[in-house]
Design a protein around this motif. Structure first.
Motif, short mmCIF file in Angstrom:
data_model
loop_
_atom_site.label_atom_id
_atom_site.label_comp_id
_atom_site.label_asym_id
_atom_site.label_seq_id
_atom_site.Cartn_x
_atom_site.Cartn_y
_atom_site.Cartn_z
N ARG A 1 0.83 -1.20 0.00
CA ARG A 1 0.00 0.00 0.00
C ARG A 1 0.87 1.26 0.00
O ARG A 1 0.60 2.22 -0.75
CB ARG A 1 -0.95 0.02 1.20
N ALA A 2 1.91 1.27 0.80
CA ALA A 2 2.77 2.45 0.88
C ALA A 2 3.49 2.70 -0.44
O ALA A 2 3.60 3.85 -0.90
CB ALA A 2 3.78 2.27 2.01
N GLU A 3 3.97 1.62 -1.07
CA GLU A 3 4.67 1.77 -2.34
C GLU A 3 3.73 2.27 -3.43
O GLU A 3 4.09 3.15 -4.22
CB GLU A 3 5.29 0.43 -2.73
N THR A 4 2.52 1.71 -3.48
CA THR A 4 1.55 2.15 -4.49
C THR A 4 1.12 3.58 -4.25
O THR A 4 0.94 4.36 -5.20
CB THR A 4 0.33 1.22 -4.48
N ALA A 5 0.96 3.98 -2.98
CA ALA A 5 0.58 5.35 -2.66
C ALA A 5 1.63 6.33 -3.17
O ALA A 5 1.29 7.39 -3.73
CB ALA A 5 0.40 5.50 -1.16
N ALA A 6 2.90 6.00 -3.02
CA ALA A 6 3.96 6.88 -3.50
C ALA A 6 3.93 7.00 -5.02
O ALA A 6 4.13 8.08 -5.58
CB ALA A 6 5.31 6.35 -3.04
N ILE A 7 3.63 5.88 -5.69
CA ILE A 7 3.53 5.89 -7.16
C ILE A 7 2.37 6.77 -7.59
O ILE A 7 2.47 7.55 -8.55
CB ILE A 7 3.36 4.46 -7.69
N MET A 8 1.22 6.68 -6.90
CA MET A 8 0.06 7.48 -7.26
C MET A 8 0.32 8.97 -7.07
O MET A 8 -0.10 9.79 -7.89
CB MET A 8 -1.15 7.05 -6.42
N ASP A 9 0.99 9.33 -6.01
CA ASP A 9 1.30 10.74 -5.78
C ASP A 9 2.22 11.28 -6.87
O ASP A 9 2.05 12.41 -7.35
CB ASP A 9 1.93 10.93 -4.41
N ARG A 10 3.18 10.47 -7.25
CA ARG A 10 4.09 10.88 -8.32
C ARG A 10 3.34 10.97 -9.66
O ARG A 10 3.56 11.89 -10.45
CB ARG A 10 5.25 9.90 -8.43
N ARG A 11 2.44 10.03 -9.88
CA ARG A 11 1.66 10.02 -11.13
C ARG A 11 0.79 11.26 -11.25
O ARG A 11 0.71 11.89 -12.30
CB ARG A 11 0.80 8.76 -11.17
N ALA A 12 0.12 11.64 -10.17
CA ALA A 12 -0.75 12.82 -10.19
C ALA A 12 0.05 14.08 -10.50
O ALA A 12 -0.43 15.00 -11.16
CB ALA A 12 -1.46 12.97 -8.85
N ALA A 13 1.28 14.13 -10.03
CA ALA A 13 2.11 15.32 -10.23
C ALA A 13 2.78 15.37 -11.59
O ALA A 13 2.93 16.44 -12.18
CB ALA A 13 3.17 15.39 -9.14
N GLU A 14 3.14 14.19 -12.14
CA GLU A 14 4.03 14.17 -13.30
C GLU A 14 3.45 13.51 -14.54
O GLU A 14 3.93 13.79 -15.65
CB GLU A 14 5.33 13.45 -12.93
N ASP A 15 2.45 12.63 -14.40
CA ASP A 15 2.04 11.79 -15.51
C ASP A 15 0.72 12.25 -16.14
O ASP A 15 0.19 13.30 -15.80
CB ASP A 15 1.94 10.33 -15.05
N LEU A 16 0.20 11.42 -17.02
CA LEU A 16 -1.03 11.73 -17.75
C LEU A 16 -2.16 10.81 -17.30
O LEU A 16 -1.92 9.70 -16.83
CB LEU A 16 -0.80 11.53 -19.26
N PRO A 17 -3.41 11.25 -17.47
CA PRO A 17 -4.54 10.38 -17.14
C PRO A 17 -4.54 9.12 -18.01
O PRO A 17 -3.93 9.09 -19.08
CB PRO A 17 -5.76 11.25 -17.46
N TYR A 18 -5.25 8.10 -17.52
CA TYR A 18 -5.44 6.86 -18.27
C TYR A 18 -6.89 6.83 -18.72
O TYR A 18 -7.80 6.77 -17.88
CB TYR A 18 -5.11 5.66 -17.37
N VAL A 19 -7.11 6.91 -20.03
CA VAL A 19 -8.48 7.02 -20.57
C VAL A 19 -8.67 6.00 -21.68
O VAL A 19 -7.79 5.80 -22.52
CB VAL A 19 -8.74 8.44 -21.11
N PHE A 20 -9.83 5.34 -21.67
CA PHE A 20 -10.20 4.44 -22.75
C PHE A 20 -11.62 4.80 -23.18
O PHE A 20 -12.23 5.73 -22.62
CB PHE A 20 -10.09 2.97 -22.32
N ILE A 21 -12.16 4.12 -24.17
CA ILE A 21 -13.46 4.50 -24.72
C ILE A 21 -14.47 3.37 -24.55
O ILE A 21 -14.12 2.19 -24.55
CB ILE A 21 -13.36 4.91 -26.20
#
Length: 326
Positions: free
Chosen positions: A120-140
């Motif tokens: 959980r802690a490792e995934t939380a850190a990844i999510m925080d980094r993703r929100a700051a630096e990455d792009l949304p994940y969108v499908f149709i």
């Protein structure tokens, strides 16, 4: 139904029908419905035709909502359909921080040496980094999945793990292409509720894992997106990033989270999608689902279940699950 379903603001839009009658676009105000096909100058046949002329329609709708002299129908006794039929549905995945953490822990390999807390802690850190630096994940998704907010949901016989995912849905007001984050909310007509059902057993391909996710199979059965009950104008929602998303299963609360937990808000999602695709009036942007889905609880949907979904200011939808015979 009507008391719980009252939306925020002076009015909302919906699609209604009288017993035995054809669906019509309606303006709901004070638990009474005005037939817009008879009162707007261009006689729209459906709500999407209202949204297609949103800049022109919005001031007229405010005037109609305030005019008590107009002939209206009581909400009670009308059938409520999905508020509109989109041309396109854009769906955001992995967009709630706690939901992604829960899914990561639930799907981790039995050979994973990490404890639950470490995962959980490792995934939380990844999510925080993703929100700051990455792009949304969108499908149709497909418009044929749309169902009414009180319709039965048929669980296909092949769906081994049907699950709920209540979501805030933004409705696009005008053709939208390559807009900035700052401009994006100006292109949103309003908001509604979507329950983006998913068969967890078919999310990932079993025959060739390298292919990845199979969104056609797991999300696009007929009726897998109950929508509504209302389209609430954006001006009636103070902050789409601060709404409560709540789903109850047979009266028990399963999801109850604020849209504050979204990694990418409505403006970032609309802007991101518009830099690849051209959004059209009436299109839906589903913003992802918070923690508390069936996989988290170890309790998937089955015949006879009743889901009740609500979002602050947008009303309540209630759908009953009906198992399809094999």
């Amino acid at each position: 139904m009507s008391t719980l379903a009252q939306p925020a603001g002076p009015f909302a839009l919906g699609t209604f029908s009288t017993p035995g009658g054809a669906p019509f676009p309606g303006l709901l105000a004070r638990e009474r419905v005005l037939d817009l096909s008879r009162t707007l100058p261009w006689a729209p046949s459906d709500v999407r035709a209202v949204v297609e002329r949103w800049d022109e329609a919005l001031p007229l709708l405010h005037g109609l909502a305030a005019d008590d002299a107009l002939d209206r129908l009581p909400l009670e006794g009308l059938r409520v359909h999905a508020p509109l039929e989109p041309r396109q549905i854009f769906q955001s995945g992995a967009n709630y921080r706690q939901h992604v953490i829960d899914l990561e822990v639930a799907h981790r390999s039995p050979d994973d040496p990490r404890t639950v807390e470490e995962a959980r802690a490792e995934t939380a850190a990844i999510m925080d980094r993703r929100a700051a630096e990455d792009l949304p994940y969108v499908f149709i998704g497909l418009p044929s999945t749309i169902a009414g907010p009180y319709d039965d949901v048929v669980l296909p016989a092949w769906a081994e793990q049907p699950d709920w995912e209540l979501e805030l849905a933004a409705v696009i007001a005008r053709p939208t292409y390559r807009v900035s984050v700052e401009e994006a909310l100006d292109h949103v007509a309003g908001y509604t509720i979507a329950n983006d059902l998913t068969d967890r057993a078919t999310v990932f391909r079993r025959d060739m894992k390298a292919i990845g996710t199979d969104w056609l199979r797991c999300k696009n059965a007929p009726g897998f997106t109950p929508l509504g009950p209302w389209l609430v104008p954006a001006g009636s929602i103070a902050d789409p990033g601060d709404l409560r998303v709540t789903l109850k299963l047979n009266g028990d609360t399963m999801q109850d989270e604020s849209t504050k937990d979204m990694l990418f808000g409505v403006a970032r999602l609309v802007s991101y999608i518009s830099h690849t695709s051209r959004l059209l009036p009436g299109d839906l942007v589903l913003t992802g689902s918070p923690a508390g889905n069936g996989l988290h609880w170890g309790r998937l949907l089955r015949d006879g279940d009743v889901m009740e979904g609500s979002i602050t200011g947008l009303g309540v939808q209630r759908t009953r699950c009906v198992g399809e015979s094999a």
